[in-house]
Each structure stands twice: as structure tokens, then as C-alpha cells.
Design a protein around this motif. Structure first.
Motif, short mmCIF file in Angstrom:
data_model
loop_
_atom_site.label_atom_id
_atom_site.label_comp_id
_atom_site.label_asym_id
_atom_site.label_seq_id
_atom_site.Cartn_x
_atom_site.Cartn_y
_atom_site.Cartn_z
N PRO A 474 0.84 -1.22 0.00
CA PRO A 474 0.00 0.00 0.00
C PRO A 474 0.86 1.26 0.00
N LEU A 475 0.40 2.29 -0.71
CA LEU A 475 1.15 3.54 -0.79
C LEU A 475 0.85 4.49 0.36
N GLY A 476 -0.32 4.33 0.97
CA GLY A 476 -0.70 5.24 2.04
C GLY A 476 -1.19 6.58 1.54
N VAL A 477 -1.51 6.69 0.24
CA VAL A 477 -2.02 7.93 -0.32
C VAL A 477 -3.52 8.01 -0.04
N ARG A 478 -3.99 9.16 0.41
CA ARG A 478 -5.41 9.36 0.67
C ARG A 478 -5.90 10.56 -0.13
N GLY A 479 -7.12 10.47 -0.62
CA GLY A 479 -7.67 11.58 -1.37
C GLY A 479 -9.18 11.64 -1.21
N SER A 480 -9.78 12.65 -1.79
CA SER A 480 -11.24 12.78 -1.76
C SER A 480 -11.68 13.45 -3.05
N GLY A 481 -12.93 13.18 -3.43
CA GLY A 481 -13.49 13.80 -4.63
C GLY A 481 -12.75 13.37 -5.88
N ILE A 482 -12.52 14.36 -6.77
CA ILE A 482 -11.86 14.11 -8.05
C ILE A 482 -10.51 14.81 -8.06
N LEU A 665 -3.34 2.07 -4.06
CA LEU A 665 -4.06 3.22 -3.50
C LEU A 665 -5.12 2.82 -2.50
N GLY A 666 -5.46 1.53 -2.43
CA GLY A 666 -6.32 1.03 -1.36
C GLY A 666 -7.80 1.20 -1.61
N ASP A 667 -8.59 0.98 -0.54
CA ASP A 667 -10.04 0.94 -0.64
C ASP A 667 -10.67 2.30 -0.95
N GLY A 668 -9.92 3.38 -0.76
CA GLY A 668 -10.48 4.70 -1.02
C GLY A 668 -10.60 5.04 -2.49
N LEU A 669 -9.96 4.25 -3.37
CA LEU A 669 -9.99 4.55 -4.79
C LEU A 669 -11.29 4.08 -5.42
N VAL A 684 5.60 4.96 -25.21
CA VAL A 684 4.31 4.79 -24.53
C VAL A 684 4.21 5.93 -23.52
N GLU A 685 3.18 6.77 -23.65
CA GLU A 685 3.12 7.98 -22.84
C GLU A 685 1.66 8.31 -22.52
N ALA A 686 1.38 8.57 -21.25
CA ALA A 686 0.04 8.98 -20.83
C ALA A 686 -0.14 10.47 -21.10
N LEU A 687 -1.22 10.82 -21.81
CA LEU A 687 -1.47 12.21 -22.14
C LEU A 687 -2.50 12.85 -21.23
N ASP A 688 -3.28 12.05 -20.51
CA ASP A 688 -4.29 12.61 -19.62
C ASP A 688 -4.60 11.55 -18.55
N ALA A 689 -4.96 12.00 -17.37
CA ALA A 689 -5.25 11.07 -16.27
C ALA A 689 -6.30 11.68 -15.36
N LEU A 690 -7.03 10.77 -14.69
CA LEU A 690 -8.09 11.18 -13.79
C LEU A 690 -8.16 10.18 -12.64
N VAL A 691 -8.24 10.67 -11.41
CA VAL A 691 -8.40 9.81 -10.24
C VAL A 691 -9.65 10.26 -9.49
N THR A 692 -10.52 9.32 -9.19
CA THR A 692 -11.73 9.61 -8.43
C THR A 692 -11.72 8.77 -7.16
N TRP A 693 -12.01 9.41 -6.04
CA TRP A 693 -12.00 8.74 -4.74
C TRP A 693 -13.43 8.47 -4.28
N THR A 694 -13.57 7.50 -3.42
CA THR A 694 -14.91 7.12 -2.95
C THR A 694 -15.48 8.13 -1.98
N ARG A 695 -14.65 8.97 -1.39
CA ARG A 695 -15.12 9.94 -0.40
C ARG A 695 -15.27 11.32 -1.02
#
Length: 695
Positions: A474-482, A665-669, A684-695
Motif C-alpha cells: 500500500p502507498l498510504g495515499v489518501r484523497g477525496s473527490g476528483i 491506492l487502497g479501498d479509497g480509490l 508509450v506515454e500517458a497524455l491525460d489522467a483522472l483519479v476519483t475517490w470514494t469519499r
């Protein structure tokens, strides 16, 4: 549930029918089934109001039975079940089959009663099949506490059947009997209050009488446990064939990620089954016919099939169905062709599929001799033999028995697996059953349509390697929303995922400075708190070729954001990339199966094209390569129309890293999406990314 407890449930030496009565067809059927199918132990009848039941003396209670009882088959009214369990527990009876209905399936009060039953069973270490179930048929041991009539003869064999539908259990049993598919165990699960489908699968994996497990599933109640037992079955070399109903498209709810539009409940089940080596079928006929064929032929060494038939029309049907199932029908080797020409009539054409013609009526050995030659062809992996069992006795039945016995010998001695298919899915007649029994002729799959479905499934199952990938730390990263693109991009870049360079600009001057740093042309994207799909509001500007275009684009985008009431307004500037193929790699959290990855053609057309392959996390390099090959647009990655072929190993490495990051990223993702992932040769290159959290 302990393996010993489940084994004891299915292998009792004495049985008590509690609530036995002549007024109940269930009671009479259960009693007759035990008496007529070879159960060697005592069957005690319990009825407090009647001394004689089913022509035998009944006991007023379990306590009145003078000897030990291993299994109580309970048919009392709903409100009396707990009293029976209490009495049985005091007597040391640990195994119960509960026919009684009126529990969780009836509403709130029924669910309360069922919870009481479950709690009592746990407290007293009882194993309980049901309630609201028909019971089971342990055909291998002749133990049949089953509440509906069992058709004669009870065909014993290597198929273990587990059903989440009591109403369909007898239909499955009747079809198995009609097609001479032998069962080892058939279980109608009822409400699964204590004993679950996965407990029974566990038992069947260890059961020496079972070669293949067939499931009818209304739902997978415990996905993690199901995955565990499916892997056990794969390791033991026992195929699982499953008919899972409820395939209507109810999309998983992921508000922001495009991936949510690609991941529906049924698609996730498909992905899970594929990764676990579970063969999914679409009908009860295919469930049993596929299980029967797999029990007969086992693993296939490959997809190259040599076909031997007595019919040109059947050969053409088989050729069409082989293409649909992904089976290959290679040309026979020159030496095979030469040998076949010595066997078949002059008017026959030697090819694959081989039609030996109707001359089989004159020469009973023709089909078998052709089979022998084809089975030795070095370019095939298995043989398909079209041969129906006879329905009515000919003038000299012994000649039929002798012919089938000789062909059975050829099949047994074949250097390659032989799958025998009938022309149509008709019932096996009593004469055909007798021929099969006396000659030792193998299982005949019912009909070309179902038989080819089964053969295709066998080929695919034979190629599946069920792997286990360790979870990342686990990374221990926490987030909320988008997390908008600049936040998400930083997270991905920090975890080894190649990202296009970008600069956050709070004003037009900063946007121009970033563009000058990267060199023109550049891309400018809207940034605002909680902003997901930028293109939906006109928040992406491409091909900006000078400072004035950048300045104007920044001001227009920010004005649009202000009008919408957004906060945290700015823009993101990136160098523009061109060429290559755009992919989407997205992960969403399925409510049942957990993190699910979609890999597909990306960009703005992702939801229109819906060209994607799903996998459950974790995935390894080989699984990603396979998923890329499943895309309808796979040719684009292989260098279609003179374009540069993609380095698929490099792509797979990046996709695996994205999956491992999502897990870490764990259960919060809730979701993590890269769209597009640009692939151009080995870049190989990512041009855009989006992370959404459950909280």
C-alpha cells in the motif's frame, strides 16, 4: 466450513426423515429415492402424530430413534425448524438438509427467522443445506435424500452439479439422464444459509468421483471465496462450467471515468470467469453437454482439429461452427491423404473435414479405420468423430455392439483425444444406452451445435493458465473527490508511469511561458476543482501554434470556467503529440469483484467504439498482452496500413504498472483512468489522467 463437515453431510450412514408423512409428495419421493437408489443404511421416519408412515413404523421424535443418526432431512413447518435443530444438536446430529421454505425468500419476517437459524447453526457447529432446497443426490455413493422423483436409471458418472435453483434441479437431472450424462453429485442449494456454493465446490475439487464441476448460478454471493475455489479447481485439473444468469446490462456506477461506461455487471463476471478458468455457457443444454465432453476428453494439446464424418452436409456445418469457435481445421498431411485414399470410396474427397460418405452403411469399419489414420496426422491436436448412438435395434444387434466396441477400442488407443459428437441433440434411447454400456463406447455430445460449443470451450479452457499475482505494498495515499489531471499526473509519474510533460498556468502569461518552454504546437486544458471531463465543456484546445493563440485560449477557457461557477481555475499546458494509437486504460471498483481494468481504444471515441477488454486486478504481463490481442482494433497496434508497429511488451509493462498503482491506492480509490495512453512504436506515454475517490 470444514471439509470434514461437508464430507459427512454428503456421506451419511443413517438418515432420519423429520416430518415424514403420507400426505406429502416430497416425503414420499425422498423415501422412495433412498430405497430405490441403493442407500445401504437405515432410514428412520419421524412423525409425532402418526405411527405408520410410508408403510413403516414412525418415531415420535428424533430422541426416540434408538440408534445414531448422521443426517436429518427436515420437512417440518417453518416455525418448528429451530425446535428440530435444538433436539438434533443435543443428540449430536451435525448434518441437516432443510426442505422447509418460508425464510429469507418471503420477506422481513422470513429473513429474521433465517438469521436465527444461521446463528444457532454457527453456535452449535451444525452444517445445514437449505432451507428452501430439494436436497442432494450423491449418485457415486447411492445416497439420495432428494425431495423430487429421480428418473430411472440414475446415471452415475464424473459430473458434479451445483444449482442455485431447486426448480431447475429436476430438469437438469432429467436432461442428464436423457443424454446419458453421468453425475457424481447433484446439489440444490436453497437459501445457502449455512452451506454455500463455494463449500460444495471445495468438496467436489477433492472428490475422486468428480472430474468436472457444473454450476447454475443466479449470483456469485462470495466473489473472493469463489475465486479461491476456482483456482483450486484449476490447479487440480478439474474444469468448472457455469451457467450464470442475470446478464442484463446494469452499468457499475462511476460518475467521472469513461471506464464506467465500459464496465457492466455481466462483463465483469465474464472477465472474472475467464481469468479463473471458469467456462461460461448460455444454456442448460450447453452446461451438461460441455461438462460431459470435458470429462471425456480432458485437456486438448491445441486447437487444430481433424474431423471425420459420414456426411458432407454435417462436414459443412462443422466447418462453419469451427470458425465461430476459433478452432482450426488444417489440411491433412500428404501421407495422411495417401492412406485415406486407400480406405474411402473413389467418389469421396479427402480433405478436412473428411466425409467418408454413406458407404459406412456397407462397410461398418470405414469410419473407425478413417479415424485411426486421421488420429496419427502430425498436424492435428484432436479428432472430432461424428457418430450417433443407434436408436432402435437392427436385425442383428450383436453386429452393432461389435462395431461400436471396435471403434471404442480405436478411440481409447488413439494417440490424440477424440471428441464424439452426434448429429442432433436427441434423447439417448434404451437401445443406445445398452450399446454404449456393452461396447464401452465413450460419451457422445448431443448435437453438432452444442457439441461444437463444448469443443470450443474445451480448447479455450485448455489454454488458460490461472496465475496468482502478489498484491503491491500500500502507498498510504489518501484523497477525496476528483483529482484533476495535474494532481493525477503527478501521482502516476511518481509511480513509474510515463507522463507527457505539463505545466500549470494560473494566468495567460504563465501559459505562454510554458508553451515557449515546450515549443509549439501545444495543448491547453482547463483546470478547476472537481473538473472531470474537460472536453465536454470545451476545455481542451489543440494545435496552438503561437503565443497569441495560447493567450486567447487560456482566457476563453477560464471565462467558461468562471461562468460555470468553478473554483481553482487555471489551465494546463502540454506539448502536443501526434501519430500513434490512442488507448484507454481505466480501473473502476466493481461492488462485487473489486478493482476491474478496462483496456481499449481511447480518446474521445471510447464510449462510442466500446472496443475494450476487461480484466480483474491484479494482472500480469501475459494477461495484458492477451487483452490487447482481443481488441477489434488490435491491428492498429500491429502496424496496419504501413504504420509503425507498437512495442506491445512496453505497452503491457505500463498497463501492469497502472494496475498495481490502482491496487496500492487502497479501498479509497473509486477509479483511475489514463485516457489517452499514446502508443507510437516503442514510445508509450500517458497524455491525460483522472483519479476519483470514494469519499
Amino acid at each position: 466450513m470444514s471439509a470434514e463437515a461437508v464430507r459427512a453431510l454428503f456421506n451419511p450412514r443413517s438418515i432420519a426423515l423429520v416430518g415424514a408423512t403420507d400426505k406429502s409428495g416430497w416425503s414420499l419421493a425422498t423415501f422412495d429415492n433412498l430405497r430405490n437408489n441403493g442407500f445401504p443404511g437405515p432410514v428412520h421416519l419421524v412423525n409425532p402424530r402418526t405411527e405408520i408412515v410410508h408403510g413403516e413404523r414412525a418415531h415420535p421424535s428424533l430422541s426416540a430413534i434408538p440408534e445414531k443418526v448422521d443426517l436429518a432431512y427436515v420437512m417440518v413447518p417453518t416455525h418448528a425448524l429451530l425446535d428440530v435443530l435444538r433436539e438434533g444438536a443435543e443428540l449430536g446430529i451435525r448434518s441437516y438438509v432443510v426442505l422447509t421454505a418460508g425464510f429469507g425468500e418471503t420477506g422481513a419476517e422470513g429473513r429474521r427467522l433465517e438469521r436465527e437459524v444461521a446463528e444457532f447453526a454457527r453456535e452449535h457447529d451444525l452444517i445445514l443445506l437449505g432451507p428452501n432446497g430439494n436436497g442432494y443426490i450423491n449418485a457415486a455413493a447411492g445416497i439420495t435424500p432428494y425431495g423430487l422423483p429421480i428418473p430411472a436409471p440414475l446415471v452415475r458418472g464424473p459430473i458434479g452439479v451445483v444449482l442455485q435453483s431447486g426448480a431447475l434441479a429436476s430438469a437438469v437431472l432429467n436432461f442428464a439422464q436423457a443424454r446419458n450424462v453421468g453425475i457424481s453429485l447433484l446439489t440444490a442449494m436453497g437459501n445457502e444459509t449455512v452451506l454455500s456454493v463455494t463449500d460444495v465446490i471445495d468438496y467436489l475439487v477433492d472428490d475422486p468421483a468428480t472430474k468436472v464441476i457444473a454450476l447454475f448460478l443466479e449470483q456469485v454471493r462470495h466473489p473472493a471465496e469463489f475465486a479461491r475455489v476456482a483456482r483450486r479447481a484449476a490447479q487440480a485439473g478439474k474444469p468448472i462450467v457455469a451457467l450464470k444468469i442475470g446478464s442484463s446490462e446494469i452499468a457499475s456506477h462511476t460518475a467521472q471515468a469513461h471506464t464506467g461506461a465500459l464496465v457492466g455487471d455481466d462483463a465483469v463476471v465474464d472477465a472474472a470467469f475467464r481469468q479463473l478458468g471458469v467456462i461460461r455457457v448460455r444454456s442448460l443444454e450447453d452446461l451438461l453437454i460441455t461438462a460431459g465432453l470435458l470429462a471425456e476428453i480432458g485437456k486438448l494439446p491445441g486447437r487444430r482439429i481433424g474431423v471425420v464424418t459420414p456426411s458432407g452436409g454435417a462436414s459443412e456445418i462443422i466447418a462453419d461452427r469451427a470458425a465461430e469457435e476459433g478452432l482450426e481445421l488444417p489440411e491433412y498431411a500428404p501421407e495422411t491423404v495417401a492412406r485415406l485414399k486407400e480406405i474411402v470410396p473413389e467418389f469421396a474427397t479427402v480433405q478436412n473435414p473428411l466425409d467418408v460418405t454413406g458407404y459406412v452403411v456397407v462397410d461398418r469399419t470405414l469410419l473407425g479405420r478413417a479415424l485411426e489414420v486421421v488420429a496419427e496426422d502430425p498436424g492435428i491436436d484432436a479428432v472430432l468423430l461424428l457418430a450417433d448412438l443407434p436408436r432402435v435395434p437392427p436385425p442383428n444387434p450383436e453386429l452393432s455392439i461389435a462395431a461400436f466396441r471396435e471403434n471404442a477400442r480405436r478411440i481409447r488407443e488413439s494417440p490424440r483425444p477424440v471428441a464424439v459428437l452426434g448429429n442432433v441433440c436427441a434423447d439417448v434411447s434404451e437401445f443406445g444406452r445398452m450399446i454404449q454400456e456393452k461396447s464401452g463406447f465413450p460419451y457422445v455430445a448431443g448435437g453438432i451445435e452444442h457439441g461444437m460449443t463444448a469443443l470450443g470451450a474445451a480448447a479455450r479452457w485448455s489454454e488458460v493458465a490461472v496465475s496468482h499475482v502478489d498484491d503491491p505494498e500500500p502507498l498510504g495515499v489518501r484523497g477525496s473527490g476528483i483529482w484533476t489531471e495535474h494532481q493525477a499526473a503527478a501521482l502516476l509519474a511518481d509511480n513509474g508511469i510515463p507522463m507527457v510533460p505539463s505545466e500549470l498556468a494560473a494566468d495567460a502569461d504563465a501559459a505562454v511561458a510554458a508553451a515557449e518552454q515546450f515549443g509549439y504546437p501545444v495543448v491547453l486544458k482547463a483546470v478547476a476543482d472537481g473538473l472531470g471531463h474537460k472536453s465536454d465543456i470545451g476545455g481542451v484546445r489543440l494545435g496552438l501554434s503561437g503565443p497569441e493563440e495560447v493567450r486567447r485560449a487560456h482566457e476563453e477557457v477560464c471565462a467558461t470556467l468562471r461562468e460555470s461557477g468553478a473554483s481553482g481555475i487555471g489551465t494546463l499546458v502540454q506539448p502536443q503529440r501526434s501519430g500513434g494509437v490512442e488507448l484507454l486504460v481505466g480501473v473502476v471498483r466493481d461492488p462485487s469483484w473489486g478493482l476491474t481494468m478496462a483496456i481499449g481504444l481511447g480518446g474521445v471515441w471510447v464510449e462510442v467504439l466500446r472496443d475494450s477488454a476487461l480484466r480483474l486486478l491484479p494482472v500480469d504481463h501475459a494477461q495484458v498482452r492477451q487483452a490487447l490481442g482481443e481488441l477489434r482494433g488490435a491491428a492498429l497496434l500491429q502496424g496496419a496500413r504501413g504504420s509503425t508497429p507498437a512495442d506491445l511488451d512496453a505497452v503491457a509493462d505500463v498497463v501492469v504498472r497502472i494496475g498495481r498503482l490502482a491496487q496500492a491506492l487502497g479501498d479509497g480509490l473509486e477509479s483511475l483512468e489514463v485516457n489517452p495512453l499514446l502508443v507510437d512504436g516503442d514510445r508509450v506515454e500517458a497524455l491525460d489522467a483522472l483519479v476519483t475517490w470514494t469519499r
